[in-house]
Design a protein around this motif. Structure first.
Motif, PDB file in Angstrom:
ATOM      1  N   ARG A 180      41.642  74.935  22.382  1.00 13.79           N
ATOM      2  CA  ARG A 180      41.753  75.173  20.942  1.00 13.79           C
ATOM      3  C   ARG A 180      40.449  74.741  20.298  1.00 13.79           C
ATOM      4  O   ARG A 180      40.022  73.599  20.451  1.00 13.79           O
ATOM      5  CB  ARG A 180      42.934  74.422  20.347  1.00 13.79           C
ATOM      6  CG  ARG A 180      44.263  75.004  20.794  1.00 13.79           C
ATOM      7  CD  ARG A 180      45.408  74.547  19.937  1.00 13.79           C
ATOM      8  NE  ARG A 180      46.624  75.287  20.276  1.00 13.79           N
ATOM      9  CZ  ARG A 180      47.727  75.301  19.540  1.00 13.79           C
ATOM     10  NH1 ARG A 180      47.770  74.603  18.412  1.00 13.79           N
ATOM     11  NH2 ARG A 180      48.784  75.997  19.901  1.00 13.79           N
ATOM     12  N   THR A 181      39.828  75.664  19.577  1.00 13.77           N
ATOM     13  CA  THR A 181      38.480  75.407  19.088  1.00 13.77           C
ATOM     14  C   THR A 181      38.233  76.198  17.810  1.00 13.77           C
ATOM     15  O   THR A 181      39.169  76.725  17.201  1.00 13.77           O
ATOM     16  CB  THR A 181      37.459  75.759  20.197  1.00 13.77           C
ATOM     17  OG1 THR A 181      36.161  75.376  19.773  1.00 13.77           O
ATOM     18  CG2 THR A 181      37.458  77.244  20.529  1.00 13.77           C
ATOM     19  N   ARG A 182      36.978  76.281  17.403  1.00 14.04           N
ATOM     20  CA  ARG A 182      36.561  76.982  16.189  1.00 14.04           C
ATOM     21  C   ARG A 182      35.747  78.203  16.579  1.00 14.04           C
ATOM     22  O   ARG A 182      35.026  78.184  17.585  1.00 14.04           O
ATOM     23  CB  ARG A 182      35.722  76.072  15.301  1.00 14.04           C
ATOM     24  CG  ARG A 182      36.338  74.703  15.069  1.00 14.04           C
ATOM     25  CD  ARG A 182      37.517  74.742  14.148  1.00 14.04           C
ATOM     26  NE  ARG A 182      37.107  74.814  12.755  1.00 14.04           N
ATOM     27  CZ  ARG A 182      37.929  75.049  11.750  1.00 14.04           C
ATOM     28  NH1 ARG A 182      39.205  75.267  12.001  1.00 14.04           N
ATOM     29  NH2 ARG A 182      37.494  75.080  10.506  1.00 14.04           N
ATOM     30  N   ALA A 183      35.830  79.254  15.775  1.00 12.43           N
ATOM     31  CA  ALA A 183      35.132  80.498  16.110  1.00 12.43           C
ATOM     32  C   ALA A 183      34.660  81.199  14.846  1.00 12.43           C
ATOM     33  O   ALA A 183      35.205  81.012  13.754  1.00 12.43           O
ATOM     34  CB  ALA A 183      36.043  81.421  16.910  1.00 12.43           C
ATOM     35  N   VAL A 184      33.629  82.015  15.020  1.00  6.56           N
ATOM     36  CA  VAL A 184      33.214  82.989  14.011  1.00  6.56           C
ATOM     37  C   VAL A 184      33.528  84.361  14.592  1.00  6.56           C
ATOM     38  O   VAL A 184      33.381  84.571  15.796  1.00  6.56           O
ATOM     39  CB  VAL A 184      31.712  82.847  13.672  1.00  6.56           C
ATOM     40  CG1 VAL A 184      30.837  83.002  14.897  1.00  6.56           C
ATOM     41  CG2 VAL A 184      31.296  83.846  12.595  1.00  6.56           C
ATOM     42  N   TRP A 185      34.018  85.277  13.767  1.00  5.94           N
ATOM     43  CA  TRP A 185      34.281  86.624  14.278  1.00  5.94           C
ATOM     44  C   TRP A 185      34.049  87.645  13.172  1.00  5.94           C
ATOM     45  O   TRP A 185      34.101  87.330  11.987  1.00  5.94           O
ATOM     46  CB  TRP A 185      35.677  86.757  14.867  1.00  5.94           C
ATOM     47  CG  TRP A 185      36.843  86.568  13.941  1.00  5.94           C
ATOM     48  CD1 TRP A 185      37.525  87.520  13.253  1.00  5.94           C
ATOM     49  CD2 TRP A 185      37.511  85.321  13.643  1.00  5.94           C
ATOM     50  NE1 TRP A 185      38.558  86.978  12.546  1.00  5.94           N
ATOM     51  CE2 TRP A 185      38.593  85.630  12.767  1.00  5.94           C
ATOM     52  CE3 TRP A 185      37.318  83.990  14.025  1.00  5.94           C
ATOM     53  CZ2 TRP A 185      39.436  84.645  12.270  1.00  5.94           C
ATOM     54  CZ3 TRP A 185      38.161  83.017  13.528  1.00  5.94           C
ATOM     55  CH2 TRP A 185      39.206  83.348  12.671  1.00  5.94           C
ATOM     56  N   TRP A 186      33.721  88.852  13.622  1.00  9.15           N
ATOM     57  CA  TRP A 186      33.531  89.945  12.667  1.00  9.15           C
ATOM     58  C   TRP A 186      34.282  91.176  13.135  1.00  9.15           C
ATOM     59  O   TRP A 186      34.466  91.391  14.332  1.00  9.15           O
ATOM     60  CB  TRP A 186      32.053  90.236  12.409  1.00  9.15           C
ATOM     61  CG  TRP A 186      31.157  90.397  13.603  1.00  9.15           C
ATOM     62  CD1 TRP A 186      30.443  89.425  14.232  1.00  9.15           C
ATOM     63  CD2 TRP A 186      30.870  91.616  14.299  1.00  9.15           C
ATOM     64  NE1 TRP A 186      29.726  89.956  15.277  1.00  9.15           N
ATOM     65  CE2 TRP A 186      29.958  91.298  15.344  1.00  9.15           C
ATOM     66  CE3 TRP A 186      31.270  92.939  14.148  1.00  9.15           C
ATOM     67  CZ2 TRP A 186      29.452  92.248  16.220  1.00  9.15           C
ATOM     68  CZ3 TRP A 186      30.778  93.896  15.022  1.00  9.15           C
ATOM     69  CH2 TRP A 186      29.878  93.546  16.041  1.00  9.15           C
TER      70      TRP A 186
END
Length: 819
Positions: A677-683
């Protein structure tokens, strides 16, 4: 079908926790470049002459894409503050230093005034002396106290090698002062019979954050006399405390401050880094106290010649028929061989343990063809060696017995390797800070030095050797860390409660996220609230909850099957990819094959062998969106940042020829999946955007996949990470977004700040990604632009032309955030 790229670290800790984003502003800073400490009169060849010899071979000159010349500069002297004791000044002068540099006296003044300070001057600029002068003065004052323990100091280094090296330096400097300083190393290699003496009598204890976390703080009553007298905490190479590791260390330091206050002490923090942007802010975030900044480097510097070197294309073809460049490993081995033959003392910095071993092996083989006495003048140095092996290599390097050393970053951090003439850097080390740190290892002593960056065949390295301004005209990166990450903070709250019951008043010390986590820790039956505060409830050691290096789990022991001999260890998080069954493992120049990986007992059984190949693990990854914290429209699409769950499984490994990297075959593996479980950037992109980019359905998967690979490769230019800290997945139709989506995520539980930085610099980051793909001369995609060495799908499908059109259309409608 999802296409993925996995980070180096995959593990889960403490189960689900609430994840709160933290925003970091990253101001620009001046370009900090390596410095020099004093002039030297030896008649060595000039750096340019050494480079000319290297480039004189067949077709070699064309491999140099750029040469940067950093001119020498004179130093600016000052005088020591009156409060520095005369004995200390005499000892410094006996060491050959008649006058301090201006920045050394400025830092000493802050320390003597009781003000925390960060010394952010160049490599070899005398930072150690800047903090040692006030520390030694204070220790001598304390030695005259009636109880003989009137003052102590603690030194923290990110590596054992640096602490051991600094201890040698302090003992040499303090020798004229008699037995009043008593420096001693306290780390995992310190024999148990010596540890009690260190606790009771040492005045200057040199250790690392791991020992502070696992040993000193949990047993603080046994350290009470030392902690009660603690006046200074020295934090060396403070720029290394970034990401998850830096976030853990920030909380360890808050626990230290809390325990010191319990004993009536309020230590001053003295930090040092040759490569830091906005050092006062970064140091304050790390320590939790206001920090003054000394960044005007007054030390002299010798000439530095810095060359960018691109290995040539070979006649071979890789996956999907892509052209293949000669590997940075093979090229570096050749250069190390040539420099050794010339008698040029050199360290080659390598990204991986395997790479360091391989360069050493190749160089030894080629040196043996020239002179049978030369192979013993070259060695490898990396983590995972036994303590006695590391110490022997450090002694050989100091004495000059070794002419060439292939080393991982274990040797990057401040270890005094005076007398080096050249540094080879096999692949961009991930940040400009590390690049300058490594380049600064040569020329320590005022003489000129040569640094050569040898590009790997990947998007970022290729971009940099053809865009030198991205290295030489930009400041070093700001340090990214997030002490409020709940996966970091929660175990340290437990550890703090085990050391002393936690009170409401304590929570502000640990940051704004601490109060919100206390009910979760109570519900998990880790803490229990009483009238005196929160108490640790378990029999187990609370400190064991936090793995501050982010490895996760206990190290896997590498054992020779026939003899039972322990060869070394590997982090549990890396075991699936590095010591799986069938993996090739290198140790001290010998090659081993892994016969069995026992995950339950944390043992990899190996036997010596000489396979004509190396191995590379392959994996598959899926991503689920847990929550979106913020999003902005990019045309009809969206740029998002939030929390995700990543599931990964190593499924096979490739066998590659040693020198060429040619794939010989693939073998399936049966290893359990792992979640994170972590952090993400997505487009995301919409059908209208795809139509505008002229992308038909058959091209979509390859376009997204190619953009994902290249964007992962380029992110280290915008965040203090390297591509092994982050992962990615691209999906033509993601079940959570219901749109074509590209994810880039932090490879650490709870996040490390890298994806957040990507979100806030997205327009510049993806513009550089587009330029890297479009400017590559290959026809259909290669490792220099869109192919990834870690791709779990064998770099299939990839569509270079469609990726260019897709990113062009996406950026045409890009909105804020971004510069």
């Amino acid at each position: 079908m999802a296409f993925n790229h996995l980070p180096a670290t995959m593990h889960d800790a403490l189960g689900p926790l609430s994840v709160t984003p933290v925003t970091h502003s990253v101001p620009m800073a001046k370009n900090l470049r390596p410095g020099r400490s004093h002039e030297s009169g030896d008649a060595r060849p000039t750096p340019q002459a050494v480079l000319d010899r290297l480039s004189a071979g067949a077709n070699r000159a064309a491999r140099i894409t750029h040469t940067e010349h950093l001119p020498p500069r004179p130093g600016r002297h000052a005088v020591w503050p009156d409060r520095i004791r005369p004995e200390v000044i005499d000892a410094i002068q006996q060491a050959g230093i008649d006058h301090p540099w201006v920045h050394q006296t400025a830092a000493a003044e802050h320390a003597l005034d009781g003000e925390s300070v960060v010394i952010a001057t160049g490599t070899a600029s005398g930072k150690s002396l800047a903090y040692l002068a006030p520390v030694l003065t204070t220790l001598l004052d304390g030695a005259e106290a009636p109880n003989g323990r009137g003052a102590t100091a603690l030194y923290l280094a990110p590596t054992k090698a640096l602490a051991a090296d600094q201890c040698r330096a302090v003992k040499a400097l303090a020798a004229p002062l008699g037995n009043r300083v008593r420096p001693a190393v306290y780390d995992g290699d310190t024999p148990f019979e010596e540890r009690e003496w260190v606790r009771q009598y040492a005045g200057y204890v040199l250790t690392n954050p791991d020992m502070l976390h696992r040993s000193i703080l949990p047993s603080h009553p046994r350290w009470s006399s030392f902690l009660r007298a603690l006046r200074y905490v020295v934090i060396d190479e403070c720029h290394t405390y970034r990401g998850v590791f830096g976030s853990h260390v920030a909380q360890v330091l808050r626990r230290l401050r809390r325990i010191c206050a319990r004993y009536g002490a309020d230590p001053v923090f003295l930090l040092a880094s040759a490569t830091a942007a906005d050092p006062a802010r970064a140091a304050g975030r790390l320590t939790g106290v206001p920090v003054h900044e000394v960044a005007d480097d007054a030390s002299p510097r010798g000439e530095l010649v810095f060359a960018l070197w691109e290995p040539p294309l070979t006649e071979l073809h890789g996956e999907k028929g892509a052209p293949v460049r000669r590997t940075a490993t093979a090229e570096t081995a050749d250069l190390l061989t040539d420099l050794t033959v010339q008698g040029v003392r050199t360290v080659a910095f390598v990204r991986s343990r395997r790479g360091a071993e391989l360069i050493s092996v190749i160089s030894k083989e080629r040196l043996a063809e020239v002179d049978r006495t030369l192979p013993r003048r070259v060695a490898a140095y990396r983590g995972g060696y036994l303590p006695e092996e590391r110490r022997a290599l450090e002694r050989a390097l100091h004495s000059g017995e070794l002419l060439g050393l292939a080393a991982t970053t274990a040797l990057e951090l401040g270890v005094d390797v005076s007398g080096l003439d050249a540094v080879l850097i096999a692949g961009y080390p991930g940040t400009r800070a590390s690049l300058w740190q490594q380049a600064g290892r040569a020329g320590r002593g005022g003489q000129g030095a040569l640094a050569v960056l040898i590009a790997r065949d990947d998007p970022l390295d290729t971009f940099l050797v053809h865009h030198p301004e991205a290295l030489f005209a930009q400041p070093v990166e700001s340090t990214v860390l997030d002490p409020d990450n709940p996966y970091v903070l929660a175990p340290h709250l437990c550890a703090a409660a085990a050391e002393l019951p936690l009170t409401e008043a304590d929570l502000s010390l640990f940051g704004p996220a601490a109060p919100g986590l206390m009910p979760q820790l109570e519900a998990a039956k880790l803490l229990r609230r009483r009238a005196s505060g929160w108490h640790w409830t378990r029999r187990e050691r609370a400190a064991d909850l936090a793995d501050i290096r982010g490895g996760g789990g206990r190290p896997v022991q590498i054992v020779e099957e026939g003899t039972g001999r322990l060869l070394g260890t590997v982090d549990e998080s890396a075991a699936h990819t590095s010591v799986h069954e069938g993996a090739v493992h290198l140790h001290q120049g010998r090659t081993y094959l892994v016969r069995r990986l026992d995950l339950e007992d944390s043992v990899a059984l190996v036997e010596e062998a000489v396979p004509p190949y190396s191995t590379t693990a392959r994996d598959t990854t899926t991503v689920s969106v847990l929550g979106t914290d913020t999003e902005v429209p990019w045309g009809d699409g969206r740029l998002c940042y939030g929390s995700v769950e990543v599931t990964n499984q190593v499924v096979s490994f490739l066998r590659r020829k040693l020198i060429t990297g040619e794939v010989l075959g693939e073998t399936k593996l049966d290893l359990p999946p792992r979640t994170l479980r972590t952090r993400a950037v997505w487009w995301t992109v919409t059908d209208d955007q795809l139509d505008a980019a002229r992308i038909i359905p058959e091209q979509l998967g390859g376009a997204l996949h190619a953009a994902e690979h290249a964007s992962i490769g380029m992110l280290p230019l915008f965040a203090t990470c390297d591509r092994w800290d982050i992962g990615g997945v691209s999906v033509p139709l993601h079940p959570d977004t219901l749109l074509p989506t590209v994810f880039v995520y932090d490879g650490h539980p709870g996040g490390a700040g890298f994806a957040e930085r990507a979100f806030h610099t997205a327009r510049a980051w993806l513009t550089a990604t587009l330029e890297a793909i479009a400017s590559c001369e290959c026809e259909a995609g290669c490792p220099s632009c869109i192919q990834s060495p870690k791709c779990g799908n064998g770099n299939d499908p990839l569509d270079k032309r469609a990726a260019i059109r897709l990113l062009t259309q996406l950026l045409a409608s890009a909105g804020p955030p971004g510069p």
